[in-house]
Design a protein around this motif. Structure first.
Motif, PDB file in Angstrom:
ATOM      1  N   ARG A   1       2.282   7.884  13.596  1.00 49.63           N
ATOM      2  CA  ARG A   1       1.211   8.875  13.669  1.00 49.63           C
ATOM      3  C   ARG A   1      -0.086   8.232  14.186  1.00 49.63           C
ATOM      4  O   ARG A   1      -0.849   8.823  14.930  1.00 49.63           O
ATOM      5  N   ALA A   2      -0.323   6.967  13.767  1.00 48.93           N
ATOM      6  CA  ALA A   2      -1.545   6.260  14.192  1.00 48.93           C
ATOM      7  C   ALA A   2      -1.385   5.634  15.581  1.00 48.93           C
ATOM      8  O   ALA A   2      -2.318   4.991  16.079  1.00 48.93           O
ATOM      9  N   GLU A   3      -0.207   5.815  16.167  1.00 52.15           N
ATOM     10  CA  GLU A   3       0.104   5.254  17.491  1.00 52.15           C
ATOM     11  C   GLU A   3      -0.097   3.742  17.522  1.00 52.15           C
ATOM     12  O   GLU A   3      -0.718   3.191  18.433  1.00 52.15           O
ATOM     13  N   ILE A   4       0.387   3.083  16.455  1.00 51.92           N
ATOM     14  CA  ILE A   4       0.295   1.617  16.389  1.00 51.92           C
ATOM     15  C   ILE A   4       1.707   1.061  16.488  1.00 51.92           C
ATOM     16  O   ILE A   4       2.596   1.499  15.730  1.00 51.92           O
ATOM     17  N   ASP A   5       1.900   0.131  17.389  1.00 58.74           N
ATOM     18  CA  ASP A   5       3.227  -0.459  17.586  1.00 58.74           C
ATOM     19  C   ASP A   5       3.649  -1.185  16.300  1.00 58.74           C
ATOM     20  O   ASP A   5       2.915  -2.033  15.787  1.00 58.74           O
ATOM     21  N   GLU A   6       4.860  -0.864  15.809  1.00 60.09           N
ATOM     22  CA  GLU A   6       5.368  -1.472  14.563  1.00 60.09           C
ATOM     23  C   GLU A   6       5.402  -2.992  14.626  1.00 60.09           C
ATOM     24  O   GLU A   6       5.314  -3.674  13.618  1.00 60.09           O
ATOM     25  N   LYS A   7       5.581  -3.504  15.866  1.00 64.97           N
ATOM     26  CA  LYS A   7       5.746  -4.962  15.997  1.00 64.97           C
ATOM     27  C   LYS A   7       4.405  -5.697  16.102  1.00 64.97           C
ATOM     28  O   LYS A   7       4.350  -6.916  16.134  1.00 64.97           O
TER      29      LYS A   7
ATOM     30  N   GLU B   1     -10.217  -0.199  16.519  1.00 58.86           N
ATOM     31  CA  GLU B   1      -9.720   1.130  16.943  1.00 58.86           C
ATOM     32  C   GLU B   1      -8.434   1.465  16.185  1.00 58.86           C
ATOM     33  O   GLU B   1      -8.235   2.595  15.718  1.00 58.86           O
ATOM     34  N   ASP B   2      -7.552   0.437  16.039  1.00 57.72           N
ATOM     35  CA  ASP B   2      -6.312   0.639  15.265  1.00 57.72           C
ATOM     36  C   ASP B   2      -6.656   1.020  13.819  1.00 57.72           C
ATOM     37  O   ASP B   2      -6.025   1.906  13.231  1.00 57.72           O
ATOM     38  N   MET B   3      -7.664   0.323  13.260  1.00 57.67           N
ATOM     39  CA  MET B   3      -8.052   0.601  11.860  1.00 57.67           C
ATOM     40  C   MET B   3      -8.499   2.056  11.718  1.00 57.67           C
ATOM     41  O   MET B   3      -8.143   2.743  10.759  1.00 57.67           O
ATOM     42  N   LYS B   4      -9.277   2.508  12.688  1.00 56.62           N
ATOM     43  CA  LYS B   4      -9.771   3.890  12.651  1.00 56.62           C
ATOM     44  C   LYS B   4      -8.599   4.878  12.612  1.00 56.62           C
ATOM     45  O   LYS B   4      -8.559   5.815  11.814  1.00 56.62           O
ATOM     46  N   LYS B   5      -7.625   4.613  13.495  1.00 58.31           N
ATOM     47  CA  LYS B   5      -6.480   5.518  13.596  1.00 58.31           C
ATOM     48  C   LYS B   5      -5.600   5.440  12.337  1.00 58.31           C
ATOM     49  O   LYS B   5      -5.080   6.453  11.868  1.00 58.31           O
ATOM     50  N   LEU B   6      -5.491   4.217  11.790  1.00 62.74           N
ATOM     51  CA  LEU B   6      -4.681   4.054  10.571  1.00 62.74           C
ATOM     52  C   LEU B   6      -5.321   4.804   9.403  1.00 62.74           C
ATOM     53  O   LEU B   6      -4.635   5.488   8.639  1.00 62.74           O
TER      54      LEU B   6
ATOM     55  N   LEU C   1       0.809  -1.222   0.000  1.00 60.49           N
ATOM     56  CA  LEU C   1       0.000   0.000   0.000  1.00 60.49           C
ATOM     57  C   LEU C   1       0.845   1.276   0.000  1.00 60.49           C
ATOM     58  O   LEU C   1       0.478   2.285  -0.597  1.00 60.49           O
ATOM     59  N   LEU C   2       2.004   1.206   0.663  1.00 58.05           N
ATOM     60  CA  LEU C   2       2.787   2.431   0.899  1.00 58.05           C
ATOM     61  C   LEU C   2       4.264   2.216   0.577  1.00 58.05           C
ATOM     62  O   LEU C   2       4.765   1.094   0.721  1.00 58.05           O
ATOM     63  N   PRO C   3       4.971   3.293   0.229  1.00 61.08           N
ATOM     64  CA  PRO C   3       6.434   3.166   0.111  1.00 61.08           C
ATOM     65  C   PRO C   3       6.991   2.753   1.477  1.00 61.08           C
ATOM     66  O   PRO C   3       6.524   3.270   2.503  1.00 61.08           O
ATOM     67  N   SER C   4       7.946   1.814   1.504  1.00 61.80           N
ATOM     68  CA  SER C   4       8.359   1.248   2.800  1.00 61.80           C
ATOM     69  C   SER C   4       8.868   2.321   3.761  1.00 61.80           C
ATOM     70  O   SER C   4       8.665   2.214   4.975  1.00 61.80           O
ATOM     71  N   ARG C   5       9.510   3.381   3.236  1.00 64.52           N
ATOM     72  CA  ARG C   5      10.037   4.423   4.133  1.00 64.52           C
ATOM     73  C   ARG C   5       8.924   5.165   4.879  1.00 64.52           C
ATOM     74  O   ARG C   5       9.158   5.756   5.913  1.00 64.52           O
ATOM     75  N   LEU C   6       7.729   5.117   4.305  1.00 65.06           N
ATOM     76  CA  LEU C   6       6.640   5.894   4.895  1.00 65.06           C
ATOM     77  C   LEU C   6       5.880   5.106   5.972  1.00 65.06           C
ATOM     78  O   LEU C   6       5.211   5.695   6.831  1.00 65.06           O
ATOM     79  N   ILE C   7       6.012   3.771   5.940  1.00 64.88           N
ATOM     80  CA  ILE C   7       5.178   2.943   6.825  1.00 64.88           C
ATOM     81  C   ILE C   7       5.408   3.281   8.301  1.00 64.88           C
ATOM     82  O   ILE C   7       4.459   3.463   9.072  1.00 64.88           O
ATOM     83  N   GLY C   8       6.687   3.424   8.675  1.00 62.44           N
ATOM     84  CA  GLY C   8       7.015   3.719  10.072  1.00 62.44           C
ATOM     85  C   GLY C   8       6.360   5.022  10.516  1.00 62.44           C
ATOM     86  O   GLY C   8       5.775   5.095  11.608  1.00 62.44           O
ATOM     87  N   ALA C   9       6.449   6.047   9.655  1.00 65.62           N
ATOM     88  CA  ALA C   9       5.890   7.365  10.018  1.00 65.62           C
ATOM     89  C   ALA C   9       4.374   7.285  10.166  1.00 65.62           C
ATOM     90  O   ALA C   9       3.788   7.905  11.065  1.00 65.62           O
ATOM     91  N   ILE C  10       3.732   6.494   9.311  1.00 66.30           N
ATOM     92  CA  ILE C  10       2.268   6.366   9.377  1.00 66.30           C
ATOM     93  C   ILE C  10       1.845   5.621  10.643  1.00 66.30           C
ATOM     94  O   ILE C  10       0.929   6.040  11.351  1.00 66.30           O
TER      95      ILE C  10
ATOM     96  N   THR D   1      -7.249   7.406   9.517  1.00 62.56           N
ATOM     97  CA  THR D   1      -7.061   8.854   9.723  1.00 62.56           C
ATOM     98  C   THR D   1      -5.647   9.252   9.311  1.00 62.56           C
ATOM     99  O   THR D   1      -5.443  10.267   8.640  1.00 62.56           O
ATOM    100  N   ALA D   2      -4.668   8.430   9.705  1.00 62.45           N
ATOM    101  CA  ALA D   2      -3.281   8.756   9.357  1.00 62.45           C
ATOM    102  C   ALA D   2      -3.068   8.723   7.842  1.00 62.45           C
ATOM    103  O   ALA D   2      -2.287   9.502   7.295  1.00 62.45           O
ATOM    104  N   LEU D   3      -3.771   7.829   7.160  1.00 65.50           N
ATOM    105  CA  LEU D   3      -3.595   7.724   5.714  1.00 65.50           C
ATOM    106  C   LEU D   3      -4.373   8.790   4.936  1.00 65.50           C
ATOM    107  O   LEU D   3      -3.907   9.289   3.917  1.00 65.50           O
ATOM    108  N   LYS D   4      -5.572   9.110   5.425  1.00 70.72           N
ATOM    109  CA  LYS D   4      -6.436  10.022   4.653  1.00 70.72           C
ATOM    110  C   LYS D   4      -6.380  11.456   5.172  1.00 70.72           C
ATOM    111  O   LYS D   4      -6.782  12.389   4.481  1.00 70.72           O
ATOM    112  N   LYS D   5      -5.910  11.649   6.403  1.00 70.99           N
ATOM    113  CA  LYS D   5      -5.923  12.998   6.980  1.00 70.99           C
ATOM    114  C   LYS D   5      -4.668  13.217   7.815  1.00 70.99           C
ATOM    115  O   LYS D   5      -4.732  13.481   9.011  1.00 70.99           O
ATOM    116  N   PHE D   6      -3.536  13.073   7.145  1.00 67.67           N
ATOM    117  CA  PHE D   6      -2.233  13.193   7.807  1.00 67.67           C
ATOM    118  C   PHE D   6      -1.910  14.678   7.934  1.00 67.67           C
ATOM    119  O   PHE D   6      -1.634  15.352   6.947  1.00 67.67           O
ATOM    120  N   GLU D   7      -1.995  15.188   9.146  1.00 70.59           N
ATOM    121  CA  GLU D   7      -1.768  16.635   9.297  1.00 70.59           C
ATOM    122  C   GLU D   7      -0.267  16.956   9.299  1.00 70.59           C
ATOM    123  O   GLU D   7       0.530  16.286   9.952  1.00 70.59           O
TER     124      GLU D   7
END
Ligand SMILES: Cc1cc2nc3c(=O)[nH]c(=O)nc-3n(C[C@H](O)[C@H](O)[C@H](O)COP(=O)(O)OP(=O)(O)OC[C@H]3O[C@@H](n4cnc5c(N)ncnc54)[C@H](O)[C@@H]3O)c2cc1C
Length: 405
Positions: A308-314, A323-328, A296-305, A330-336
């Protein structure tokens, strides 16, 4: 014989001189650099996007500051006339994506050469390495120009000294001082077509360019911009075509009220994006969320997303909650992206602000305050989006000032 002094050998000054000369009129162009058109050499990444092959209406809609002032100018010197001028003076042109017009040779230096040749043919007296210091006016009329070498008596003067961006090319704001000394109001210069420094640090994304993303800008609650295009992360924040446009729109506004949002998937609605993510997760059962986002995303961007969504990378797909989906989403469609400030004006592609157009006759480019004083190009409070529109402004105002001086 009437004598016109043109101050500045950039795009506006050279074309002004071509049209001020001839028919028994003498034109003297004074340029402080050792060569003409230093800024032209760096335009369009060295290829010079000299105009935009668009309609008059499209041209006006791409002018950010004072578009109405240019309504009569675009009628007398539309983009097509810029093309005709260069082609009839021997420069072959080509039109690329977005109607951007370039020299066929891809060499910005050919644009300067064409203008220099046209000046030579018309008998313009070109004086390099000479700096204008002062314009002397008497009884409400231009009288003479003082340079670091001499005094030149003249009937008219065209100020074409540019703005204050990229001062190494010679545009150091001298024209504002000349205009102010003749009683003209100066609208404070501001960076336009500039990068934006951000509150967040995007150093880990530096150099990452995103295509087909949407940037939306709110001033308070009002949306003032929403477009799909390209942007770039840099060491100081963000840049790239969409961001340059945003900078030109917000430079006059109180930036504390401006909010900038990035939609990384503008082609998908929130529901479509949710389904797409769930499909990817189902295909990669047992994997980490991080790895499930690589399609879905360039690999360099995944960590930042994920940050922002406050989801543990691991986190694993199986542990991914609604709840994680909701935050993800928002981070993808409304990244401030929070704005700190625009980059310094010296780095801006153009200078907004400058000599106020309220005191200039739009049909002649002559001062309403001093007879025989004319202006052309970026020294005026005019600026436009990218696409060849700023050079078109320089050529059209230069043509009008030259023919009327
Ligand atoms: C990196 C970059 C890329 C760009 N690319 C494009 C593009 O592709 N297409 C586009 O449309 N626009 C582009 N622009 C914008 C465009 O180049 C300018 O808007 C345009 O060149 C302005 O022309 P000008 O003649 O008004 O001023 P300038 O080009 O700034 O010329 C002013 C001249 O006046 C001289 N001068 C100043 N003071 C004095 C003095 N006291 N005495 C004697 N001489 C003096 C200076 O030395 C200078 O040569 C770009 C700008 C930059 C910085």
């Amino acid at each position: 014989m009437r004598t016109t002094v043109i101050i500045g050998g950039g795009a506006a000054g050279m074309i002004s001189a071509v049209f001020a000369a001839g028919k028994g009129n003498k034109a003297i162009l004074i340029e402080k650099n050792e060569k003409l058109g230093k800024k032209i050499y760096i335009t369009g990444k060295g290829r010079c996007n000299l105009t935009n092959d668009c309609t008059e209406e499209e041209f006006i809609s791409n002018v950010v500051s004072n578009p109405k002032f240019l309504l009569s100018a675009v009628k007398s010197f539309p983009p097509q006339k810029t093309c005709d001028f260069f082609e009839s003076n021997g420069l072959k042109l080509k039109t690329e994506r977005g109607n951007r017009v370039f020299p066929f040779s891809d060499k910005a230096s050919d644009v300067t050469k064409t203008l220099a040749d046209a000046m030579r043919e018309r008998g313009v007296d070109v004086c390099l390495e000479e700096t204008v210091k002062k314009i002397v006016c008497r009884d409400g009329k231009v009288s003479c120009v003082m340079t670091d070498k001499r005094e030149i008596c003249c009937d008219s003067v065209i100020i074409c000294t540019g703005g204050v961006s990229y001062p190494s090319t010679g545009s150091t704001g001298d024209g504002y001082l000349f205009a102010a000394s003749c009683g003209h109001a100066i609208v404070p210069p501001r960076a336009a077509l500039s990068g934006i420094e951000t509150v967040e640090n995007y150093k880990e994304l530096q150099g990452l360019s995103l295509k087909n993303v949407r940037i939306s800008v709110l001033d308070g609650k009002k949306e003032i911009f929403s477009e799909i295009g390209e942007m770039l992360f840099t060491h100081y924040g963000v840049s790239g075509p969409l961001i340059l446009s945003v900078s030109s729109l917000i430079n006059r506004r109180d930036q504390r009220n401006i909010r900038l949002f990035l939609d990384l998937k503008p082609g998908l609605s929130e529901d479509q994006l949710r389904n797409r993510i769930l499909r990817d997760f189902a295909e990669l059962k047992g994997k980490k969320v991080y790895h499930s986002l690589v399609k879905l995303l360039p690999s360099r961007l995944i960590g930042a997303i994920l940050k922002r969504a406050e989801i543990d990378e691991k986190k694993r797909n199986a542990e991914f909650s609604s709840e994680d989906m909701k935050k993800l989403l928002t981070a993808l469609k409304k990244f401030e992206i929070r704005i700190r400030k625009l980059r310094p004006i010296e780095e801006a592609v153009v200078t907004a602000g400058g000599v106020s157009v309220k005191e200039i006759n739009p049909k002649t480019m002559e001062s309403k305050l001093i007879n025989g004083l004319f202006f052309a190009g970026e020294v005026l409070d005019l600026d436009a989006f990218t696409g060849g529109f700023n050079l078109q402004i320089a050529f059209m105002t230069g043509y009008i000032a030259g023919t009327n001086a």
